[in-house]
Every structure is written in structure tokens, then in C-alpha cells.
Motif scaffolding. Structure first.
Motif, short mmCIF file in Angstrom:
data_model
loop_
_atom_site.label_atom_id
_atom_site.label_comp_id
_atom_site.label_asym_id
_atom_site.label_seq_id
_atom_site.Cartn_x
_atom_site.Cartn_y
_atom_site.Cartn_z
N THR A 88 -108.36 16.19 1.83
CA THR A 88 -108.60 15.91 0.42
C THR A 88 -107.42 16.45 -0.38
OG1 THR A 88 -109.73 18.00 -0.09
CG2 THR A 88 -111.10 16.17 0.72
N PRO A 89 -107.06 15.78 -1.46
CA PRO A 89 -105.97 16.29 -2.30
C PRO A 89 -106.26 17.70 -2.81
CG PRO A 89 -106.43 14.02 -2.87
CD PRO A 89 -107.50 14.46 -1.91
N GLN A 90 -107.51 17.97 -3.21
CA GLN A 90 -107.86 19.29 -3.74
C GLN A 90 -107.59 20.38 -2.71
OE1 GLN A 90 -108.74 20.72 -6.68
NE2 GLN A 90 -108.65 22.60 -5.50
N SER A 131 -101.79 11.80 -2.10
CA SER A 131 -102.87 11.86 -3.08
C SER A 131 -102.91 10.60 -3.93
CB SER A 131 -102.70 13.08 -3.98
OG SER A 131 -102.78 14.28 -3.23
N LEU A 132 -101.75 10.13 -4.37
CA LEU A 132 -101.71 8.90 -5.16
C LEU A 132 -102.18 7.71 -4.34
CD1 LEU A 132 -98.33 9.31 -7.09
CD2 LEU A 132 -100.66 9.74 -7.93
N GLU A 133 -101.76 7.63 -3.10
CA GLU A 133 -102.19 6.53 -2.24
C GLU A 133 -103.70 6.54 -2.08
OE1 GLU A 133 -101.21 4.52 2.10
OE2 GLU A 133 -100.25 6.41 1.57
N LEU A 134 -104.27 7.70 -1.85
CA LEU A 134 -105.72 7.81 -1.69
C LEU A 134 -106.44 7.44 -2.99
CD1 LEU A 134 -108.07 8.71 0.18
CD2 LEU A 134 -107.79 11.01 -0.79
N TRP A 135 -105.95 7.95 -4.13
CA TRP A 135 -106.57 7.64 -5.42
C TRP A 135 -106.56 6.13 -5.69
CZ3 TRP A 135 -105.20 5.25 -9.96
CH2 TRP A 135 -106.06 5.45 -11.04
N ALA A 145 -99.83 15.60 -13.03
CA ALA A 145 -100.20 14.24 -12.61
C ALA A 145 -101.48 14.26 -11.79
CB ALA A 145 -99.07 13.60 -11.83
N LEU A 146 -101.58 15.18 -10.84
CA LEU A 146 -102.77 15.26 -10.00
C LEU A 146 -104.01 15.62 -10.83
CD1 LEU A 146 -101.23 17.07 -6.88
CD2 LEU A 146 -101.79 14.63 -7.11
N LEU A 147 -103.83 16.52 -11.79
CA LEU A 147 -104.93 16.88 -12.69
C LEU A 147 -105.39 15.69 -13.53
CD1 LEU A 147 -103.72 20.36 -13.98
CD2 LEU A 147 -105.88 19.92 -12.78
N LEU A 162 -107.67 14.64 -9.28
CA LEU A 162 -107.53 14.88 -7.84
C LEU A 162 -107.55 16.36 -7.46
CD1 LEU A 162 -104.84 12.16 -7.16
CD2 LEU A 162 -107.19 12.19 -6.29
N VAL A 163 -107.18 17.23 -8.40
CA VAL A 163 -107.15 18.66 -8.14
C VAL A 163 -107.73 19.40 -9.35
CG1 VAL A 163 -105.10 18.46 -6.65
CG2 VAL A 163 -104.81 19.04 -9.07
N ARG A 164 -108.03 20.65 -9.14
CA ARG A 164 -108.42 21.51 -10.26
C ARG A 164 -107.20 22.34 -10.64
NH1 ARG A 164 -109.49 26.82 -8.41
NH2 ARG A 164 -109.73 26.95 -6.17
N PRO A 165 -107.18 22.88 -11.84
CA PRO A 165 -106.02 23.70 -12.23
C PRO A 165 -105.85 24.88 -11.28
CG PRO A 165 -107.42 23.26 -14.14
CD PRO A 165 -108.16 22.78 -12.92
N THR A 166 -104.61 25.19 -10.96
CA THR A 166 -104.34 26.32 -10.09
C THR A 166 -104.77 27.60 -10.80
OG1 THR A 166 -102.50 25.20 -9.01
CG2 THR A 166 -102.53 27.60 -8.86
N PRO A 167 -105.62 28.39 -10.15
CA PRO A 167 -106.07 29.64 -10.78
C PRO A 167 -104.94 30.68 -10.77
CG PRO A 167 -106.94 29.46 -8.57
CD PRO A 167 -106.21 28.17 -8.85
#
Length: 194
Positions: A9-11, A63-67, A135-137, A141-146
Motif C-alpha cells: 500500500t502507498p501508506q 502509488s500514482l499507478e495504483l491510484w 502529491a500523495l496527500l 494515498l498517505v497520511r501526513p508524516t508525523p
């Protein structure tokens, strides 16, 4: 493509990558565990951010390909089935912002991957990592990096109950996420009986 794996998964890929990149960025601190001082290695200063840059863009591409696949977007001519084609399609259809910056990231990745003797520094890596994450956010596709924080520790010498071992001490380094260990490398040094 990594996304062919049903468990990818991208995340998860992005989170693991961010932890590993943070640990790599602080590699000199690990030297202090043994020798009490740190230094930056001229080869690693060029190699690590360059390899991490290429990996970050690979995660972006997969990730873009999967989205696109999951959201019913198919690339047809004039769009090619590669990162450039995906970025052109996403930009032309206004599906992602900052496409100009993402194209610059793709060109830099190509330069690093295909031109011998090229490298990037930690600043360029960090700046472009932010572009990728935005872009991923934006695509969910992802959550913000903590908040990530590097740590390194060495315990005091302790008596050992292990046969043939007089003393031992534990070393560890890694990355904390919001104050909690999220990635750790640890080992024990043993001092044998005479």
C-alpha cells in the motif's frame, strides 16, 4: 511495479520509507555509540540521499499507478504508461496540484539514475520529498508524516549471567514517531571472561 503485490500500500510504503530515510540522514550519530565522536562520510553524503531520492520517486510512481487503476483512469495515447505519462495525464486533467514541481522531481530522478557521477544532497532530497508527499496527500494515498526523531542509546556495562560472558551492554538507534519508537536497530556487546 511494487503495487502488483496485494499487500503493498502507498501508506505503508511511504511510512516505512520516511522512517528509514530519517535513520539514514542521522547515520553519523551511530558512530558516537562506539567511538564517542561523529563524522560525515564523503561517500555516504552523496550516496544515501541519492539512493533515497530514487526510492522516493519509485514509491510515487507506483502509488500514482495504483491510484489511477483504482479510480478508473486509463492511460491512452498520447500518454505513455510511465511516470512521465502519469504526471502529464494527472496535470492535463487537473487531478493533482504542483505538476510542474513533480515533473522537476522526475527529471532529477532520471538524472540521478542515468547520469554516472551525479548525486544530490540532503537539502535537495528533503525539499523534493515534501513535493512528493504533498502529491500523495492530495490524492489521499498517505497520511501526513508525523513528528520523527532520531535516537541512539548505549546502556551501562552490566554483569552477565550468560556462561563465559563477564559483562554486556546494549546499543540501539532508530526513529521515534511522536515520541514512541517506530524503528529500532539494537544489538548487545558481550565481554568474555578471561
Amino acid at each position: 511495479m511494487a503495487a502488483d503485490n496485494e499487500t503493498w500500500t502507498p501508506q505503508e510504503a511511504w511510512w516505512r520509507f520516511r522512517l528509514e530515510a530519517e535513520a539514514a540522514k542521522h547515520y553519523p550519530s551511530s558512530y558516537a555509540l562506539y567511538i564517542g565522536q561523529t563524522h560525515r562520510d564523503i561517500f555516504l553524503e552523496a550516496l544515501l540521499p541519492t539512493l533515497l531520492y530514487i526510492t522516493a520517486v519509485a514509491i510515487l510512481d507506483d502509488s500514482l499507478e495504483l491510484w489511477m487503476e483504482q479510480n478508473g483512469h486509463q492511460l491512452r495515447p498520447p500518454y505513455r504508461s510511465d511516470l512521465n505519462g502519469r504526471l502529464e495525464y494527472l496535470g492535463d486533467n487537473r487531478l493533482v496540484e504542483h505538476v510542474i514541481a513533480l515533473r522537476a522531481v522526475r527529471r532529477e530522478r532520471n538524472r540521478l539514475a542515468h547520469e554516472p557521477g551525479t548525486s544530490c544532497d540532503w537539502k535537495r532530497f528533503g525539499d523534493d520529498l515534501s513535493v512528493i508527499e504533498k502529491a500523495l496527500l492530495s490524492l489521499g494515498l498517505v497520511r501526513p508524516t508525523p513528528k520523527l526523531e532520531y535516537f541512539s542509546e548505549r546502556s551501562a556495562m552490566e554483569d552477565s549471567t550468560e556462561p563465559g560472558v563477564k559483562f554486556s551492554r546494549r546499543f540501539s538507534y532508530g526513529v521515534k514517531e511522536n515520541g514512541q519508537p517506530a524503528l529500532e536497530v539494537a544489538w548487545t556487546q558481550k565481554f568474555l571472561d578471561d
